[in-house]
Design a protein around this motif. Structure first.
Motif, PDB file in Angstrom:
ATOM      1  N   ASP A   1       0.848  -1.194   0.000  1.00  0.00           N
ATOM      2  CA  ASP A   1       0.000   0.000   0.000  1.00  0.00           C
ATOM      3  C   ASP A   1       0.884   1.245   0.000  1.00  0.00           C
ATOM      4  OD1 ASP A   1      -1.776   2.091   0.566  1.00  0.00           O
ATOM      5  OD2 ASP A   1      -3.014   0.810   1.846  1.00  0.00           O
ATOM      6  N   PRO A   2       0.703   2.140  -0.949  1.00  0.00           N
ATOM      7  CA  PRO A   2       1.547   3.351  -0.994  1.00  0.00           C
ATOM      8  C   PRO A   2       1.330   4.276   0.211  1.00  0.00           C
ATOM      9  CG  PRO A   2      -0.164   3.451  -2.679  1.00  0.00           C
ATOM     10  CD  PRO A   2      -0.247   2.085  -2.054  1.00  0.00           C
ATOM     11  N   ASP A   3       0.186   4.161   0.877  1.00  0.00           N
ATOM     12  CA  ASP A   3      -0.102   4.987   2.052  1.00  0.00           C
ATOM     13  C   ASP A   3       0.114   4.218   3.351  1.00  0.00           C
ATOM     14  OD1 ASP A   3      -0.896   7.153   0.442  1.00  0.00           O
ATOM     15  OD2 ASP A   3      -2.907   6.292   0.239  1.00  0.00           O
ATOM     16  N   PHE A   4       0.941   3.198   3.321  1.00  0.00           N
ATOM     17  CA  PHE A   4       1.154   2.329   4.482  1.00  0.00           C
ATOM     18  C   PHE A   4       1.524   3.118   5.730  1.00  0.00           C
ATOM     19  CE2 PHE A   4       3.906  -0.200   7.229  1.00  0.00           C
ATOM     20  CZ  PHE A   4       3.120  -1.323   7.434  1.00  0.00           C
ATOM     21  N   ASP A   5       2.542   3.960   5.655  1.00  0.00           N
ATOM     22  CA  ASP A   5       3.004   4.722   6.827  1.00  0.00           C
ATOM     23  C   ASP A   5       1.908   5.615   7.398  1.00  0.00           C
ATOM     24  OD1 ASP A   5       5.529   3.594   6.740  1.00  0.00           O
ATOM     25  OD2 ASP A   5       6.408   5.244   5.600  1.00  0.00           O
ATOM     26  N   ASP A   6       1.192   6.310   6.526  1.00  0.00           N
ATOM     27  CA  ASP A   6       0.128   7.202   6.987  1.00  0.00           C
ATOM     28  C   ASP A   6      -0.986   6.422   7.687  1.00  0.00           C
ATOM     29  OD1 ASP A   6       1.447   9.423   5.992  1.00  0.00           O
ATOM     30  OD2 ASP A   6       0.408   9.326   4.053  1.00  0.00           O
ATOM     31  N   LYS A   7      -1.349   5.282   7.132  1.00  0.00           N
ATOM     32  CA  LYS A   7      -2.419   4.473   7.718  1.00  0.00           C
ATOM     33  C   LYS A   7      -2.015   3.900   9.066  1.00  0.00           C
ATOM     34  CE  LYS A   7      -4.712   3.309   3.399  1.00  0.00           C
ATOM     35  NZ  LYS A   7      -5.062   2.237   2.460  1.00  0.00           N
ATOM     36  N   VAL A   8      -0.775   3.454   9.184  1.00  0.00           N
ATOM     37  CA  VAL A   8      -0.303   2.909  10.458  1.00  0.00           C
ATOM     38  C   VAL A   8      -0.262   4.010  11.516  1.00  0.00           C
ATOM     39  CG1 VAL A   8       1.671   1.873  11.641  1.00  0.00           C
ATOM     40  CG2 VAL A   8       0.936   0.967   9.436  1.00  0.00           C
ATOM     41  N   GLN A   9       0.259   5.172  11.154  1.00  0.00           N
ATOM     42  CA  GLN A   9       0.307   6.280  12.107  1.00  0.00           C
ATOM     43  C   GLN A   9      -1.094   6.714  12.530  1.00  0.00           C
ATOM     44  OE1 GLN A   9       2.873   9.481  10.853  1.00  0.00           O
ATOM     45  NE2 GLN A   9       4.559   8.091  10.403  1.00  0.00           N
ATOM     46  N   ALA A  10      -2.038   6.731  11.605  1.00  0.00           N
ATOM     47  CA  ALA A  10      -3.414   7.101  11.935  1.00  0.00           C
ATOM     48  C   ALA A  10      -4.024   6.071  12.887  1.00  0.00           C
ATOM     49  CB  ALA A  10      -4.250   7.216  10.662  1.00  0.00           C
ATOM     50  N   ALA A  11      -3.745   4.799  12.664  1.00  0.00           N
ATOM     51  CA  ALA A  11      -4.274   3.751  13.540  1.00  0.00           C
ATOM     52  C   ALA A  11      -3.685   3.865  14.943  1.00  0.00           C
ATOM     53  CB  ALA A  11      -3.966   2.376  12.957  1.00  0.00           C
ATOM     54  N   ILE A  12      -2.425   4.211  15.040  1.00  0.00           N
ATOM     55  CA  ILE A  12      -1.791   4.393  16.354  1.00  0.00           C
ATOM     56  C   ILE A  12      -2.424   5.585  17.075  1.00  0.00           C
ATOM     57  CG2 ILE A  12       0.356   5.059  17.524  1.00  0.00           C
ATOM     58  CD1 ILE A  12       1.829   3.403  15.339  1.00  0.00           C
ATOM     59  N   ARG A  13      -2.632   6.677  16.351  1.00  0.00           N
ATOM     60  CA  ARG A  13      -3.277   7.847  16.962  1.00  0.00           C
ATOM     61  C   ARG A  13      -4.677   7.504  17.461  1.00  0.00           C
ATOM     62  NH1 ARG A  13      -0.266  10.620  13.248  1.00  0.00           N
ATOM     63  NH2 ARG A  13      -1.788  10.548  11.579  1.00  0.00           N
ATOM     64  N   GLN A  14      -5.442   6.771  16.665  1.00  0.00           N
ATOM     65  CA  GLN A  14      -6.793   6.370  17.071  1.00  0.00           C
ATOM     66  C   GLN A  14      -6.756   5.526  18.335  1.00  0.00           C
ATOM     67  OE1 GLN A  14      -8.460   4.309  13.732  1.00  0.00           O
ATOM     68  NE2 GLN A  14      -9.577   6.107  13.029  1.00  0.00           N
ATOM     69  N   LYS A  15      -5.830   4.599  18.390  1.00  0.00           N
ATOM     70  CA  LYS A  15      -5.721   3.717  19.554  1.00  0.00           C
ATOM     71  C   LYS A  15      -5.375   4.526  20.801  1.00  0.00           C
ATOM     72  CE  LYS A  15      -5.469  -0.527  21.145  1.00  0.00           C
ATOM     73  NZ  LYS A  15      -6.593  -1.428  21.206  1.00  0.00           N
ATOM     74  N   LEU A  16      -4.452   5.461  20.673  1.00  0.00           N
ATOM     75  CA  LEU A  16      -4.070   6.293  21.813  1.00  0.00           C
ATOM     76  C   LEU A  16      -5.231   7.164  22.275  1.00  0.00           C
ATOM     77  CD1 LEU A  16      -0.465   7.375  20.768  1.00  0.00           C
ATOM     78  CD2 LEU A  16      -1.100   5.862  22.651  1.00  0.00           C
ATOM     79  N   GLU A  17      -5.942   7.748  21.336  1.00  0.00           N
ATOM     80  CA  GLU A  17      -7.081   8.599  21.689  1.00  0.00           C
ATOM     81  C   GLU A  17      -8.200   7.778  22.317  1.00  0.00           C
ATOM     82  OE1 GLU A  17      -7.978  10.537  18.014  1.00  0.00           O
ATOM     83  OE2 GLU A  17      -6.162  11.758  18.082  1.00  0.00           O
ATOM     84  N   ALA A  18      -8.432   6.573  21.793  1.00  0.00           N
ATOM     85  CA  ALA A  18      -9.506   5.724  22.320  1.00  0.00           C
ATOM     86  C   ALA A  18      -9.204   5.252  23.739  1.00  0.00           C
ATOM     87  CB  ALA A  18      -9.705   4.515  21.411  1.00  0.00           C
ATOM     88  N   SER A  19      -7.946   5.069  24.039  1.00  0.00           N
ATOM     89  CA  SER A  19      -7.583   4.598  25.374  1.00  0.00           C
ATOM     90  C   SER A  19      -7.589   5.736  26.390  1.00  0.00           C
ATOM     91  CB  SER A  19      -6.208   3.930  25.359  1.00  0.00           C
ATOM     92  OG  SER A  19      -5.199   4.896  25.147  1.00  0.00           O
ATOM     93  N   GLY A  20      -7.696   6.974  25.922  1.00  0.00           N
ATOM     94  CA  GLY A  20      -7.697   8.115  26.830  1.00  0.00           C
ATOM     95  C   GLY A  20      -6.333   8.315  27.460  1.00  0.00           C
TER      96      GLY A  20
END
Length: 82
Positions: free
Chosen positions: A48-67
């Motif tokens: 996926d050409p957007d691999f890095d962006d997608k992984v970083q977005a998923a990490i941000r979501q996980k951090l935000e969801a965990s509070g």
């Protein structure tokens, strides 16, 4: 000695129990079984050409969801680009 009912514990309770009783192999196996039963979400494929962006977005979501207060650190996460 009474037998522990791991199935009656919530995920959080089982995790806390295992962390306090690290020598309890049955608790460890119950915890791993529970983790392995969860569906896995595929974020991106390696090609996926957007691999890095997608992984970083998923990490941000996980951090935000965990509070987690370390959500601010997600803005400084950098992954090597080759």
């Amino acid at each position: 000695m009474s037998r522990i009912n791991y199935d009656a514990m919530s995920d959080a309770e089982l995790k806390q129990y295992f962390l306090k009783h690290r020598g309890d192999r049955t608790a460890f196996e119950a915890y791993l079984d529970r983790l392995n039963r969860r569906p896995r979400r595929i974020i991106a494929s390696l090609s996926d050409p957007d691999f890095d962006d997608k992984v970083q977005a998923a990490i941000r979501q996980k951090l935000e969801a965990s509070g987690n207060s370390s959500a601010q650190q997600s803005n400084t996460l950098r992954f090597p680009t080759d």
